[in-house]
Design a protein around this motif. Sequence first.
Motif, PDB file in Angstrom:
ATOM      1  N   ASN A  24       0.842  -1.199   0.000  1.00 48.35           N
ATOM      2  CA  ASN A  24       0.000   0.000   0.000  1.00 48.35           C
ATOM      3  C   ASN A  24       0.876   1.248   0.000  1.00 48.35           C
ATOM      4  OD1 ASN A  24      -2.804  -1.287   0.629  1.00 48.35           O
ATOM      5  ND2 ASN A  24      -1.446  -2.154   2.176  1.00 48.35           N
ATOM      6  N   TYR A  25       0.523   2.224  -0.829  1.00 46.51           N
ATOM      7  CA  TYR A  25       1.303   3.449  -0.981  1.00 46.51           C
ATOM      8  C   TYR A  25       0.495   4.647  -0.493  1.00 46.51           C
ATOM      9  CZ  TYR A  25       3.877   0.438  -4.229  1.00 46.51           C
ATOM     10  OH  TYR A  25       4.576  -0.602  -4.798  1.00 46.51           O
ATOM     11  N   ASP A  26       1.173   5.586   0.172  1.00 47.84           N
ATOM     12  CA  ASP A  26       0.458   6.802   0.581  1.00 47.84           C
ATOM     13  C   ASP A  26       0.253   7.736  -0.599  1.00 47.84           C
ATOM     14  OD1 ASP A  26       3.084   7.622   0.318  1.00 47.84           O
ATOM     15  OD2 ASP A  26       3.085   8.887   2.099  1.00 47.84           O
ATOM     16  N   GLU A  27       1.040   7.542  -1.675  1.00 46.55           N
ATOM     17  CA  GLU A  27       0.863   8.326  -2.890  1.00 46.55           C
ATOM     18  C   GLU A  27       1.585   7.630  -4.037  1.00 46.55           C
ATOM     19  OE1 GLU A  27       2.479  12.136  -2.149  1.00 46.55           O
ATOM     20  OE2 GLU A  27       4.391  11.396  -1.411  1.00 46.55           O
ATOM     21  N   PHE A  28       1.135   7.905  -5.270  1.00 58.04           N
ATOM     22  CA  PHE A  28       1.752   7.338  -6.455  1.00 58.04           C
ATOM     23  C   PHE A  28       2.492   8.440  -7.215  1.00 58.04           C
ATOM     24  CE2 PHE A  28      -2.081   4.694  -5.735  1.00 58.04           C
ATOM     25  CZ  PHE A  28      -1.467   3.460  -5.571  1.00 58.04           C
ATOM     26  N   SER A  29       3.400   8.006  -8.084  1.00 54.55           N
ATOM     27  CA  SER A  29       4.094   8.912  -9.010  1.00 54.55           C
ATOM     28  C   SER A  29       4.766  10.080  -8.316  1.00 54.55           C
ATOM     29  CB  SER A  29       3.101   9.427 -10.071  1.00 54.55           C
ATOM     30  OG  SER A  29       2.520   8.358 -10.769  1.00 54.55           O
ATOM     31  N   LYS A  30       5.402   9.784  -7.193  1.00 57.70           N
ATOM     32  CA  LYS A  30       6.108  10.845  -6.474  1.00 57.70           C
ATOM     33  C   LYS A  30       7.186  10.226  -5.602  1.00 57.70           C
ATOM     34  CE  LYS A  30       5.314  14.966  -3.643  1.00 57.70           C
ATOM     35  NZ  LYS A  30       4.299  15.751  -2.893  1.00 57.70           N
ATOM     36  N   ILE A  31       8.345  10.850  -5.602  1.00 60.73           N
ATOM     37  CA  ILE A  31       9.444  10.368  -4.780  1.00 60.73           C
ATOM     38  C   ILE A  31       9.184  10.700  -3.315  1.00 60.73           C
ATOM     39  CG2 ILE A  31      10.775  12.489  -5.048  1.00 60.73           C
ATOM     40  CD1 ILE A  31      13.298  10.772  -5.093  1.00 60.73           C
ATOM     41  N   GLY A  32       9.695   9.866  -2.409  1.00 65.92           N
ATOM     42  CA  GLY A  32       9.544  10.114  -0.979  1.00 65.92           C
ATOM     43  C   GLY A  32       8.261   9.584  -0.402  1.00 65.92           C
ATOM     44  N   LYS A  33       7.867   8.390  -0.789  1.00 62.51           N
ATOM     45  CA  LYS A  33       6.597   7.829  -0.342  1.00 62.51           C
ATOM     46  C   LYS A  33       6.769   6.949   0.902  1.00 62.51           C
ATOM     47  CE  LYS A  33       6.400   5.980  -4.515  1.00 62.51           C
ATOM     48  NZ  LYS A  33       5.506   7.048  -4.874  1.00 62.51           N
ATOM     49  N   ASN A  34       5.689   6.806   1.652  1.00 64.66           N
ATOM     50  CA  ASN A  34       5.593   5.846   2.748  1.00 64.66           C
ATOM     51  C   ASN A  34       4.781   4.647   2.271  1.00 64.66           C
ATOM     52  OD1 ASN A  34       6.987   7.341   4.813  1.00 64.66           O
ATOM     53  ND2 ASN A  34       5.201   8.666   4.951  1.00 64.66           N
ATOM     54  N   ILE A  35       5.165   3.470   2.741  1.00 65.49           N
ATOM     55  CA  ILE A  35       4.555   2.228   2.252  1.00 65.49           C
ATOM     56  C   ILE A  35       4.274   1.298   3.415  1.00 65.49           C
ATOM     57  CG2 ILE A  35       4.995   0.146   0.870  1.00 65.49           C
ATOM     58  CD1 ILE A  35       6.780   1.880  -0.919  1.00 65.49           C
ATOM     59  N   THR A  36       3.137   0.599   3.354  1.00 66.42           N
ATOM     60  CA  THR A  36       2.888  -0.506   4.278  1.00 66.42           C
ATOM     61  C   THR A  36       2.838  -1.790   3.462  1.00 66.42           C
ATOM     62  OG1 THR A  36       0.474  -0.225   4.129  1.00 66.42           O
ATOM     63  CG2 THR A  36       1.603   0.869   5.944  1.00 66.42           C
ATOM     64  N   LEU A  37       3.581  -2.781   3.926  1.00 64.37           N
ATOM     65  CA  LEU A  37       3.612  -4.098   3.298  1.00 64.37           C
ATOM     66  C   LEU A  37       2.979  -5.082   4.272  1.00 64.37           C
ATOM     67  CD1 LEU A  37       4.541  -6.148   1.163  1.00 64.37           C
ATOM     68  CD2 LEU A  37       6.792  -6.155   2.267  1.00 64.37           C
ATOM     69  N   ASN A  38       1.810  -5.621   3.903  1.00 68.50           N
ATOM     70  CA  ASN A  38       1.025  -6.456   4.814  1.00 68.50           C
ATOM     71  C   ASN A  38       0.930  -7.889   4.308  1.00 68.50           C
ATOM     72  OD1 ASN A  38       0.414  -4.123   6.359  1.00 68.50           O
ATOM     73  ND2 ASN A  38      -1.301  -3.635   5.019  1.00 68.50           N
ATOM     74  N   PHE A  39       1.257  -8.839   5.188  1.00 69.62           N
ATOM     75  CA  PHE A  39       1.120 -10.260   4.887  1.00 69.62           C
ATOM     76  C   PHE A  39      -0.023 -10.830   5.723  1.00 69.62           C
ATOM     77  CE2 PHE A  39       5.522  -9.232   4.022  1.00 69.62           C
ATOM     78  CZ  PHE A  39       5.793  -9.912   2.835  1.00 69.62           C
ATOM     79  N   GLY A  40      -0.912 -11.586   5.071  1.00 73.52           N
ATOM     80  CA  GLY A  40      -2.056 -12.159   5.768  1.00 73.52           C
ATOM     81  C   GLY A  40      -1.859 -13.623   6.114  1.00 73.52           C
ATOM     82  N   PRO A  41      -2.769 -14.203   6.906  1.00 74.76           N
ATOM     83  CA  PRO A  41      -2.699 -15.623   7.260  1.00 74.76           C
ATOM     84  C   PRO A  41      -2.723 -16.507   6.019  1.00 74.76           C
ATOM     85  CG  PRO A  41      -4.266 -14.469   8.660  1.00 74.76           C
ATOM     86  CD  PRO A  41      -3.895 -13.515   7.565  1.00 74.76           C
ATOM     87  N   ALA A  42      -1.995 -17.599   6.068  1.00 80.34           N
ATOM     88  CA  ALA A  42      -1.872 -18.493   4.921  1.00 80.34           C
ATOM     89  C   ALA A  42      -3.177 -19.225   4.626  1.00 80.34           C
ATOM     90  CB  ALA A  42      -0.754 -19.500   5.167  1.00 80.34           C
ATOM     91  N   ILE A  43      -3.436 -19.428   3.355  1.00 80.73           N
ATOM     92  CA  ILE A  43      -4.543 -20.253   2.886  1.00 80.73           C
ATOM     93  C   ILE A  43      -3.966 -21.621   2.533  1.00 80.73           C
ATOM     94  CG2 ILE A  43      -6.309 -20.534   1.100  1.00 80.73           C
ATOM     95  CD1 ILE A  43      -6.329 -17.469   0.837  1.00 80.73           C
ATOM     96  N   LYS A  44      -4.573 -22.684   3.064  1.00 76.97           N
ATOM     97  CA  LYS A  44      -4.010 -24.019   2.907  1.00 76.97           C
ATOM     98  C   LYS A  44      -4.974 -24.956   2.182  1.00 76.97           C
ATOM     99  CE  LYS A  44      -1.542 -23.356   7.290  1.00 76.97           C
ATOM    100  NZ  LYS A  44      -1.310 -23.876   8.662  1.00 76.97           N
ATOM    101  N   LYS A  45      -4.420 -26.040   1.704  1.00 78.35           N
ATOM    102  CA  LYS A  45      -5.223 -27.041   0.997  1.00 78.35           C
ATOM    103  C   LYS A  45      -6.345 -27.568   1.881  1.00 78.35           C
ATOM    104  CE  LYS A  45      -3.058 -30.864   0.028  1.00 78.35           C
ATOM    105  NZ  LYS A  45      -2.202 -31.873  -0.660  1.00 78.35           N
ATOM    106  N   ALA A  46      -6.067 -27.696   3.170  1.00 80.71           N
ATOM    107  CA  ALA A  46      -7.066 -28.220   4.105  1.00 80.71           C
ATOM    108  C   ALA A  46      -8.252 -27.286   4.289  1.00 80.71           C
ATOM    109  CB  ALA A  46      -6.406 -28.500   5.456  1.00 80.71           C
ATOM    110  N   ASP A  47      -8.148 -26.038   3.826  1.00 80.18           N
ATOM    111  CA  ASP A  47      -9.244 -25.077   3.956  1.00 80.18           C
ATOM    112  C   ASP A  47     -10.375 -25.338   2.960  1.00 80.18           C
ATOM    113  OD1 ASP A  47      -7.842 -23.753   5.953  1.00 80.18           O
ATOM    114  OD2 ASP A  47      -6.893 -22.351   4.554  1.00 80.18           O
ATOM    115  N   PHE A  48     -10.175 -26.263   2.026  1.00 84.54           N
ATOM    116  CA  PHE A  48     -11.162 -26.530   0.977  1.00 84.54           C
ATOM    117  C   PHE A  48     -11.686 -27.965   1.085  1.00 84.54           C
ATOM    118  CE2 PHE A  48      -8.400 -23.168  -0.416  1.00 84.54           C
ATOM    119  CZ  PHE A  48      -9.260 -22.243  -0.987  1.00 84.54           C
ATOM    120  N   ASP A  49     -13.002 -28.101   0.964  1.00 82.04           N
ATOM    121  CA  ASP A  49     -13.634 -29.410   1.067  1.00 82.04           C
ATOM    122  C   ASP A  49     -13.273 -30.306  -0.109  1.00 82.04           C
ATOM    123  OD1 ASP A  49     -14.885 -28.669   3.437  1.00 82.04           O
ATOM    124  OD2 ASP A  49     -16.625 -27.836   2.383  1.00 82.04           O
ATOM    125  N   GLU A  50     -13.120 -29.694  -1.298  1.00 83.84           N
ATOM    126  CA  GLU A  50     -12.744 -30.464  -2.471  1.00 83.84           C
ATOM    127  C   GLU A  50     -11.847 -29.628  -3.384  1.00 83.84           C
ATOM    128  OE1 GLU A  50     -16.004 -31.459  -4.967  1.00 83.84           O
ATOM    129  OE2 GLU A  50     -16.983 -29.515  -4.771  1.00 83.84           O
TER     130      GLU A  50
END
Length: 277
Positions: A158-184
Amino acid sequence: MIYIVLRQFIRFVLRFYIKKVEVNGMENLPLHGAVMLAGFHPNSFLDALIINCKVDRPIWSLARGDAFKKPIARKILSQFFMMPIYRISEGKEYLGKNDETFERCSEIFKNKSQVLIFSEGLCSNQTELLPLKKGTSRLAMQTWMSGSDMVIVPVAVNYDEFSKIGKNITLNFGPAIKKADFDELAMDGKAIKTFNEKLTTGLTKLVRRDFNPATFGSSWFFYLTYILHYPLHLLLGAFVKAKTKGTVFYDSIYVGFLIVTLPLYWLGCYFILRTFI
């Protein structure tokens, strides 16, 4: 070897363009084993650079196929752990090559490595998640049905702004999705829809624009280097703005040129100082 050396250099160069990157949820990314990183894609090639530079383990990245059409380009990009993924807009005749890429991904997962795919299939400097394409679900089902225990980790830059130097960024990783999460497991429309709904839910939680000034603060390194490199930034800014007008490639092209021109700028400064001091 080329990938490792280049990644270290790009990590350093990004500090001249970005104020700060805040990383959240890194504990969701396994330290070992096969991983598919399914990413939100708002800012072209820069998204992949940031993710690659913040994750210690090497990542194979899927990139737009038109960059691989020339044999020499394909050879060079493969050295940087990149593989082509083709869209219908690049020509129906190339879509069959996606099967080759997916087979290569399956081999990478068998070797307990990582692949990055941007699940929306395109970017438009968006601040909200776009509808997901079928590629991620197809690759996931194909891999799981072959017996692999690969997991999928949603990731959003995620960027606080585009097309400009000097930006702040958040890089977010979510919980893993696994094969066992699906019935088929299946390659039909129902299975793909179920998968995309689950991945959409995971990614939506990561796409947010909460750039708290207290968290990011000021970056003395960025401001100092900006002043010292102001002539270079002045020239690059004007050139890249003219070349990328009306596109989403400003940040990516700027950083690409910065990677090449920074060493030349330093060399020029060295010779100037040596001459007059």
